[in-house]
Design an enzyme around this catalytic site. Sequence first.
Site, PDB file in Angstrom:
ATOM      1  N   TYR A 244       1.806 -36.875 -31.736  1.00 27.50           N
ATOM      2  CA  TYR A 244       2.886 -37.314 -31.063  1.00 27.50           C
ATOM      3  C   TYR A 244       3.726 -38.499 -31.835  1.00 27.50           C
ATOM      4  O   TYR A 244       3.168 -39.309 -32.467  1.00 27.50           O
ATOM      5  CB  TYR A 244       2.654 -37.989 -29.631  1.00 27.50           C
ATOM      6  N   ASP A 272       7.587 -30.198 -28.091  1.00 25.60           N
ATOM      7  CA  ASP A 272       8.062 -29.698 -26.630  1.00 25.60           C
ATOM      8  C   ASP A 272       7.762 -30.766 -25.758  1.00 25.60           C
ATOM      9  O   ASP A 272       7.905 -30.538 -24.299  1.00 25.60           O
ATOM     10  CB  ASP A 272       7.255 -28.542 -26.547  1.00 25.60           C
ATOM     11  N   HIS A 363       3.152 -25.663 -24.166  1.00 29.02           N
ATOM     12  CA  HIS A 363       2.180 -26.908 -23.830  1.00 29.02           C
ATOM     13  C   HIS A 363       1.347 -26.319 -22.611  1.00 29.02           C
ATOM     14  O   HIS A 363       0.882 -27.352 -21.856  1.00 29.02           O
ATOM     15  CB  HIS A 363       2.953 -28.275 -23.541  1.00 29.02           C
TER      16      HIS A 363
HETATM   17  C1  LIG Z   1      -4.895 -28.669 -21.079  1.00 37.06           C
HETATM   18  C2  LIG Z   1      -4.206 -29.588 -21.924  1.00 37.06           C
HETATM   19  C3  LIG Z   1      -3.320 -29.202 -22.910  1.00 37.06           C
HETATM   20  C4  LIG Z   1      -2.538 -30.152 -23.481  1.00 37.06           C
HETATM   21  C5  LIG Z   1      -2.913 -31.691 -23.185  1.00 37.06           C
HETATM   22  C6  LIG Z   1      -3.936 -31.936 -22.445  1.00 37.06           C
HETATM   23  C7  LIG Z   1      -4.522 -30.740 -21.722  1.00 37.06           C
HETATM   24  C8  LIG Z   1      -5.543 -31.443 -20.483  1.00 37.06           C
HETATM   25  N1  LIG Z   1      -2.161 -32.643 -24.169  1.00 37.06           N
HETATM   26  S1  LIG Z   1      -1.112 -33.387 -23.093  1.00 37.06           S
HETATM   27  O1  LIG Z   1      -2.206 -34.419 -22.228  1.00 37.06           O
HETATM   28  O2  LIG Z   1      -0.547 -34.377 -23.853  1.00 37.06           O
HETATM   29  O3  LIG Z   1      -0.511 -32.714 -22.202  1.00 37.06           O
HETATM   30  C9  LIG Z   1      -1.779 -32.332 -25.217  1.00 37.06           C
HETATM   31  C10 LIG Z   1      -1.228 -33.181 -26.322  1.00 37.06           C
HETATM   32  O4  LIG Z   1      -1.951 -34.303 -26.094  1.00 37.06           O
HETATM   33  N2  LIG Z   1      -0.823 -32.844 -27.345  1.00 37.06           N
HETATM   34  C11 LIG Z   1      -0.407 -31.562 -27.494  1.00 37.06           C
HETATM   35  O5  LIG Z   1       0.151 -31.264 -28.467  1.00 37.06           O
HETATM   36  N3  LIG Z   1      -0.646 -30.490 -26.564  1.00 37.06           N
HETATM   37  C12 LIG Z   1      -1.278 -30.773 -25.348  1.00 37.06           C
HETATM   38  N4  LIG Z   1      -1.752 -29.800 -24.602  1.00 37.06           N
HETATM   39  C13 LIG Z   1      -1.314 -28.736 -24.796  1.00 37.06           C
HETATM   40  C14 LIG Z   1      -2.269 -27.628 -25.641  1.00 37.06           C
HETATM   41  O6  LIG Z   1      -2.203 -28.154 -27.001  1.00 37.06           O
HETATM   42  C15 LIG Z   1      -1.934 -26.309 -25.556  1.00 37.06           C
HETATM   43  O7  LIG Z   1      -0.591 -25.870 -25.849  1.00 37.06           O
HETATM   44  C16 LIG Z   1      -2.390 -25.706 -24.332  1.00 37.06           C
HETATM   45  O8  LIG Z   1      -3.568 -26.237 -23.679  1.00 37.06           O
HETATM   46  C17 LIG Z   1      -2.630 -24.043 -24.358  1.00 37.06           C
HETATM   47  O9  LIG Z   1      -2.851 -23.562 -23.163  1.00 37.06           O
HETATM   48  P1  LIG Z   1      -4.356 -23.392 -22.421  1.00 37.06           P
HETATM   49  O10 LIG Z   1      -4.877 -24.420 -21.932  1.00 37.06           O
HETATM   50  O11 LIG Z   1      -3.917 -22.218 -21.297  1.00 37.06           O
HETATM   51  O12 LIG Z   1      -5.159 -22.595 -23.607  1.00 37.06           O
END
Ligand SMILES: Cc1cc2c(cc1C)[n+](S(=O)(=O)[O-])c1c(=O)[nH]c(=O)nc-1n2C[C@H](O)[C@H](O)[C@H](O)COP(=O)(O)O
Length: 501
Positions: A244, A272, A363
């Site tokens: 990030y 995104d 995401h």
């Molecule tokens: C489930 C989950 C996903 C997050 C995630 C945290 C969780 C609990 N976090 S978030 O707190 O910011 O949203 C990140 C993150 O730190 N950075 C990122 O690039 N994607 C983040 N993602 C998105 C992740 O990298 C994938 O794009 C997404 O999880 C794929 O979908 P599935 O969970 O259905 O496999």
Amino acid sequence: HDNTNSQKIKLTGEQIAQHNSPESCWVIIHGKAYDVTEFLPEHPGGPKIILKYAGKDATEEYEPIHPPDTLDKYLDRSRHLGEVDMGTVEKEEKEEDPEEQGRQERIKRMPILEQCYNLMDFEAVAKNVMKKTAWAYYSSGADDEITMRENHNAYHKIWFRPRVLQDVEHIDTSTTMLGTKVSMPFYVTATALGKLGNPEGEVILTRGAKKHNVIQMIPTLASCSFDEICDAAEDGQCQWLQLYVNKNRDITKRIVQHAEKRGCKGLFITVDAPQLGRREKDMRSKFSDVGSSVQSSSGDDVDRSQGAARAISSFIDPSLSWKDIPWFLSITKMPIILKGVQCVEDVIRAIESGVQGVVLSNHGGRQLDFARSGIEVLSEVMPVLRERGWQDRIEIYVDGGVRRATDILKALCLGAKGVGIGRPFLYAMSAYGLPGVDRAMQLLKDEMEMNMRLIGCSKISDLNPTLVDVRGLSMHTATVPSDTLGSNVYDPLVGPKEKSK
Ligand SMILES: Cc1cc2c(cc1C)[n+](S(=O)(=O)[O-])c1c(=O)[nH]c(=O)nc-1n2C[C@H](O)[C@H](O)[C@H](O)COP(=O)(O)O
């Protein structure tokens, strides 16, 4: 406080207890005292959570969310007050965290690991076992979670056109990703706050990835420190960094160059999330913990009523744009991948900008609701690139809603290099720890081998677009959630409901 002799004379609990106000706030972390008075307004999770432990031992609260090197990295040395004689610190009678008690109770009653036969089984168990805040954070999607459901739905609109009488005695599921040989075409994608689900956090995913020779993408917002996660990797194990981008580019540059020094083989810039999405389940759980890593250089008190997401992401730079790509190309030799690209125009722009790959992703449905699934975007992108002869110019990954090996095979048939998987490994880790992650990866491997045999392919390079029928892919039939308060505003029989007394 004279630092020279602080190494010899230990501070006492009584001395610390006198500094228990916003005017003078000392806390104990891992047996050392810190003066965090000036830091209070800077704290991404707001001053309140620190003041709750002013003059006391804050280790328990601090541990699940902060990488251990946070204080060394972000609190000036002059505020490190030295060792505390913990024998003189009043033991806080730890009010049993009812959530943790409940979790331990539920773990005793949950199905044994061998009863999990697919990735969705882990989700079902985790939903019953996890703390409410953790489940809310991991399972939530943005707004009505239409895109979150569409991500998996989309795979159900793709059907196979299997070939027969192919020699499929020996199946090879291995491939390469950014030049690294892996045993299966999926990686553990970046997901924040691993310690919400399991006290050990992301290092569990590191060990599972090692055992199955798949790649782990290390999240910027991990609970474990970046170095802890790198140290948990064994020699030769490949890890990538998910970034990030911080408003303060010096912090970002330091993180990127440190990751390269630690041997990371890819820099995945998340594009995104100029602002983290509105995840209502997460917001309802009123996340009261602190941020996962102190990157905010602004003093604003973060609004924590927005749940975990908002509390940990105030440092992210919404001004990030294509004009920044040359700077990233200049500060690292790692391949650069843009994570969160959602239309073919931006894939072409990415190729022209000189990066080495994209992840077609929304995401996990946690950002823009009604964004299309990664697999649908893939089906839009590849024909256009093939037309231009650009299909091999960059590596294209997909993530979101991947729950079966058939989902992985569909993505590869359409031209993806590999897929990222998020929640399933989080749920496996949260319910069963490392054995859970290990089993989840093994189940995927078993499914891969069987499904490749049945579609008539013995190795990954055999997979191609003629093996799938994607005509239904652009039909969107997403059900609206029925669990919103709004669903009982009007009762067609008697008109607006009486206000509940
Ligand atoms: C489930 C989950 C996903 C997050 C995630 C945290 C969780 C609990 N976090 S978030 O707190 O910011 O949203 C990140 C993150 O730190 N950075 C990122 O690039 N994607 C983040 N993602 C998105 C992740 O990298 C994938 O794009 C997404 O999880 C794929 O979908 P599935 O969970 O259905 O496999």
